[in-house]
Design an enzyme around this catalytic site. Structure first.
Site, PDB file in Angstrom:
ATOM      1  CB  VAL A  58      -1.003  -0.044   1.187  1.00 35.04           C
ATOM      2  CG1 VAL A  58      -0.297   0.147   2.517  1.00 35.04           C
ATOM      3  CG2 VAL A  58      -2.127   0.939   1.049  1.00 35.04           C
ATOM      4  CE  LYS A  88       2.154  10.450  16.014  1.00 30.68           C
ATOM      5  NZ  LYS A  88       1.273   9.485  15.346  1.00 30.68           N
TER       6      LYS A  88
HETATM    7  P1  FAD Z   1      -0.125  -3.983   2.107  1.00 32.45           P
HETATM    8  O1  FAD Z   1       0.972  -3.015   2.369  1.00 32.45           O
HETATM    9  O2  FAD Z   1      -1.091  -3.642   1.031  1.00 32.45           O
HETATM   10  O3  FAD Z   1       0.567  -5.369   1.762  1.00 32.45           O
HETATM   11  C1  FAD Z   1      -0.159  -6.400   1.142  1.00 32.45           C
HETATM   12  C2  FAD Z   1       0.812  -7.461   0.693  1.00 32.45           C
HETATM   13  O4  FAD Z   1       0.080  -8.527   0.129  1.00 32.45           O
HETATM   14  C3  FAD Z   1       1.788  -6.984  -0.374  1.00 32.45           C
HETATM   15  O5  FAD Z   1       3.065  -7.532  -0.144  1.00 32.45           O
HETATM   16  C4  FAD Z   1       1.209  -7.561  -1.656  1.00 32.45           C
HETATM   17  O6  FAD Z   1       2.182  -7.776  -2.646  1.00 32.45           O
HETATM   18  C5  FAD Z   1       0.660  -8.866  -1.121  1.00 32.45           C
HETATM   19  N1  FAD Z   1      -0.363  -9.454  -1.988  1.00 32.45           N
HETATM   20  C6  FAD Z   1      -1.603  -8.971  -2.251  1.00 32.45           C
HETATM   21  N2  FAD Z   1      -2.229  -9.773  -3.138  1.00 32.45           N
HETATM   22  C7  FAD Z   1      -1.357 -10.778  -3.407  1.00 32.45           C
HETATM   23  C8  FAD Z   1      -1.392 -11.923  -4.263  1.00 32.45           C
HETATM   24  N3  FAD Z   1      -2.447 -12.222  -5.044  1.00 32.45           N
HETATM   25  N4  FAD Z   1      -0.304 -12.716  -4.290  1.00 32.45           N
HETATM   26  C9  FAD Z   1       0.795 -12.449  -3.515  1.00 32.45           C
HETATM   27  N5  FAD Z   1       0.889 -11.406  -2.719  1.00 32.45           N
HETATM   28  C10 FAD Z   1      -0.173 -10.576  -2.670  1.00 32.45           C
HETATM   29  N6  FAD Z   1      -0.991   3.000   9.554  1.00 32.45           N
HETATM   30  C11 FAD Z   1      -0.352   3.550  10.593  1.00 32.45           C
HETATM   31  O7  FAD Z   1      -0.124   2.875  11.584  1.00 32.45           O
HETATM   32  N7  FAD Z   1       0.049   4.846  10.542  1.00 32.45           N
HETATM   33  C12 FAD Z   1      -0.240   5.658   9.505  1.00 32.45           C
HETATM   34  O8  FAD Z   1       0.181   6.808   9.487  1.00 32.45           O
HETATM   35  C13 FAD Z   1      -0.990   5.116   8.435  1.00 32.45           C
HETATM   36  N8  FAD Z   1      -1.356   5.878   7.370  1.00 32.45           N
HETATM   37  C14 FAD Z   1      -2.147   5.331   6.396  1.00 32.45           C
HETATM   38  C15 FAD Z   1      -2.664   6.130   5.378  1.00 32.45           C
HETATM   39  C16 FAD Z   1      -3.526   5.597   4.422  1.00 32.45           C
HETATM   40  C17 FAD Z   1      -4.132   6.472   3.386  1.00 32.45           C
HETATM   41  C18 FAD Z   1      -3.796   4.209   4.423  1.00 32.45           C
HETATM   42  C19 FAD Z   1      -4.662   3.598   3.361  1.00 32.45           C
HETATM   43  C20 FAD Z   1      -3.264   3.412   5.408  1.00 32.45           C
HETATM   44  C21 FAD Z   1      -2.477   3.960   6.414  1.00 32.45           C
HETATM   45  N9  FAD Z   1      -1.997   3.175   7.457  1.00 32.45           N
HETATM   46  C22 FAD Z   1      -1.330   3.746   8.498  1.00 32.45           C
HETATM   47  C23 FAD Z   1      -2.206   1.737   7.437  1.00 32.45           C
HETATM   48  C24 FAD Z   1      -0.909   1.034   7.040  1.00 32.45           C
HETATM   49  O9  FAD Z   1      -0.473   1.495   5.784  1.00 32.45           O
HETATM   50  C25 FAD Z   1      -1.139  -0.454   6.989  1.00 32.45           C
HETATM   51  O10 FAD Z   1      -1.739  -0.882   8.169  1.00 32.45           O
HETATM   52  C26 FAD Z   1       0.178  -1.177   6.877  1.00 32.45           C
HETATM   53  O11 FAD Z   1       0.932  -0.676   5.822  1.00 32.45           O
HETATM   54  C27 FAD Z   1      -0.046  -2.648   6.682  1.00 32.45           C
HETATM   55  O12 FAD Z   1      -0.510  -2.888   5.399  1.00 32.45           O
HETATM   56  P2  FAD Z   1      -0.627  -4.405   4.952  1.00 32.45           P
HETATM   57  O13 FAD Z   1       0.708  -5.035   5.114  1.00 32.45           O
HETATM   58  O14 FAD Z   1      -1.781  -5.005   5.630  1.00 32.45           O
HETATM   59  O15 FAD Z   1      -1.010  -4.308   3.408  1.00 32.45           O
END
Ligand code: FAD
Length: 510
Positions: free
Chosen positions: A48, A81
């Site tokens: 993301v 922070k």
């Molecule tokens: P992602 O980073 O989306 O990772 C998903 C993973 O799954 C990736 O590696 C991708 O390649 C993999 N994947 C997906 N589909 C497949 C597939 N079919 N096959 C293989 N791999 C796949 N959190 C905070 O604590 N502080 C903040 O300031 C903050 N700001 C944010 C601002 C915004 C606008 C948003 C949307 C979110 C924010 N967050 C914040 C939340 C934070 O970004 C997420 O909680 C954190 O990055 C974890 O994301 P994730 O790992 O769940 O998902």
């Protein structure tokens, strides 16, 4: 008879959630006989790419992993922070800080805010920020670690980090791989389930390879590949309470003053974040698409940067809420695949961390006990709801009525728990922390006061100090905080002295 242990863990996704889970699980469970952790991620799909501000609980997570703080600061380009500065949230031209740590001093066994409220009736006009070491140090651009000595105001300070999200995931990846986690590059194209139980048995990649496992941790981001798509666990939509559903993010070069604070500035249909790192600023505009077009949100963001944009704006779409059950069968979702509460109080990374802690305490064996699963789900749901209520407070308690969006927010029917909290505080200045909820009394105090809720009364015991003594003590607390802040190093001096600063050329070439 005891069930066989789970020894094959598969994590789907290599964003912050995936690598945090891999690193922590490897550290805590990895020594078990035959225990294996495999993480599958797809570089072509990517992450993301946001999520850079955190809350103090992350200190405990980093310590659990044995992370050296200064190495971490350098490698993730992190800054400290001390809280969040909310600008224009109550009304244009107004600002306040939600600081980490606590305010003033509790006296006679009752909370400090009651003495502060009494001081106001006696003519003391200092605002509550003046009684928070974190707020005052933050505004002055100063930083030092908290001290255990309870005679020092530094014992009331807590801190967190602001870091580069991609660098944090890479940092954790190195740690996790060092602890024996295997990584497979590939795109998941199919999820294999047992015909009878519906349990996930394996994931098939675009190469044709099938990765088998016993416990699957879904860290696949908003796609929620396993929990949402394969197991079809429904999503509880909370967007009527938190109507923002989009964001535009763009990093820019350093500019303006870079205090150890995240800044959130209210905009006509949402708000803009500003996160100062050592080498650049992270910026984003969170908005409600019902009240603002995406192009306008992007233009507004680009018109309000303190430096030059470093990339094209990143467009993000989201829905606020969470999966009805984040643990279903042998799949546990952590991170965005479990749910999302907008980033106003930087809680998402913490939700990953607390999910990991819960997983460690309820780590299953092959019986996948329904009691344990139910417990996991109940605790998670309560945690989401508590955070939701705290976020709703920021929107609903406002004087702003200068746009359709703010009129909607100020007329919101707030959730029941929040309603009770607001009534209690507005009438008597009392705050109760329910079920060890994430946000402390001090956090509730800062945001309720900051959003313009002034209690009608204070605790009767605050009258036990006479007028002069009350004013004298309040003045003394402010002065001690002021003198302490004066003597602190600036954040950059601190980083330089401790070895956490990045080289100057890296600062200037973001
Ligand atoms: P992602 O980073 O989306 O990772 C998903 C993973 O799954 C990736 O590696 C991708 O390649 C993999 N994947 C997906 N589909 C497949 C597939 N079919 N096959 C293989 N791999 C796949 N959190 C905070 O604590 N502080 C903040 O300031 C903050 N700001 C944010 C601002 C915004 C606008 C948003 C949307 C979110 C924010 N967050 C914040 C939340 C934070 O970004 C997420 O909680 C954190 O990055 C974890 O994301 P994730 O790992 O769940 O998902």
């Amino acid at each position: 008879m005891s069930a066989a242990p789970v020894t094959k863990v598969v994590i789907v996704g290599g964003g912050t959630a995936g690598w945090m889970t891999a690193a922590a699980t490897a550290r805590i469970m990895g020594e078990g006989p035959g225990f294996s952790i495999t993480l599958v991620e797809s570089e072509t799909i990517g992450t993301v790419g946001v999520g850079e501000a955190t809350i103090p609980q992350i200190i405990g997570f980093n310590r659990l992993l044995g992370i050296d703080e200064m190495q971490f600061m350098r490698e993730t380009r992190a800054t400290y922070k001390l809280g969040i500065e909310f600008v224009d949230w109550l009304r244009p031209g107004h600002s306040y800080v939600h600081p980490f740590g606590s305010y003033g001093l509790d006296m006679l066994g009752i909370e400090f805010q009651h003495f502060w409220l009494r001081g106001r009736t006696l003519g003391d006009e200092a605002d509550i920020d003046a009684y928070s070491i974190a707020a005052m140090a933050g505004k002055a651009g100063k930083f030092d670690w908290p001290r255990p000595d309870t005679n020092s105001p530094m014992s009331k300070l807590a801190y967190a980090f602001q870091f580069d999200a991609a660098r944090y995931a890479a940092f954790l990846r190195r740690m996790a791989e060092g602890e024996g986690v295997s990584r497979i590059e590939g795109r998941v194209v199919e999820v294999h389930q047992d015909g009878e139980s519906g349990f996930v048995t394996g994931i098939e990649l675009d190469s044709g390879k099938v990765v088998e496992g016993e416990l699957f941790i879904d860290c696949s981001g908003f796609r929620s590949l396993l929990l949402g798509q394969a197991l079809e666990v429904p999503f509880n939509d909370w967007s009527h309470w938190l109507p923002c559903d989009g964001a535009v993010a763009v990093p820019c070069t350093l500019g303006g003053k870079n205090e150890p604070l995240t800044r959130s500035t209210a905009r006509p249909a949402g708000w803009q974040w500003r996160i100062p790192l050592q080498h650049r600023l992270g910026n984003g505009h969170v908005f409600s698409s019902a009240y603002m077009e995406r192009e306008d949100a992007t233009d507004m963001l680009l018109a309000n940067l303190d430096g030059q944009p470093l990339t094209e704006p990143n467009q993000l779409f989201f829905k606020t809420g969470h999966r009805a059950r984040v643990w279903e069968k042998n799949v546990i979702a952590l991170g965005l695949s479990a749910g999302f509460l907008e980033p106003l109080e930087s809680t998402s990374i913490h939700l990953v961390q607390s999910g990991i802690a819960r997983l460690m305490s309820l780590f299953p064996d092959s019986s996948f006990s329904p009691v344990e699963i139910a417990r996991f789900n109940e605790e998670t749901e309560r945690e989401y709801a508590d955070i939701r209520d705290f976020l709703v407070l920021h929107y609903s308690a406002t004087e702003r009525d200068d746009s359709e969006f703010w009129r909607y927010c100020r007329n919101l029917e707030v959730p029941d728990g929040l309603k009770e909290k607001l009534e209690m505080f507005a009438s008597s200045g009392r705050i109760f922390r329910e079920n060890n909820e994430l946000f402390t009394e001090a956090s509730w105090l800062s945001v309720m006061l900051g959003q313009g809720i002034t209690p009608e009364r204070y605790h009767p015991a605050a009258r036990l100090l006479d007028d002069q003594e009350t004013l004298k003590r309040l003045t003394h607390i402010r002065e001690v905080i002021h003198q302490t802040v004066d003597q602190l190093p600036t954040q950059y001096q601190f980083l330089q002295n401790k070895g956490g600063a990045i080289p100057t050329d890296a600062r200037l070439s973001a």
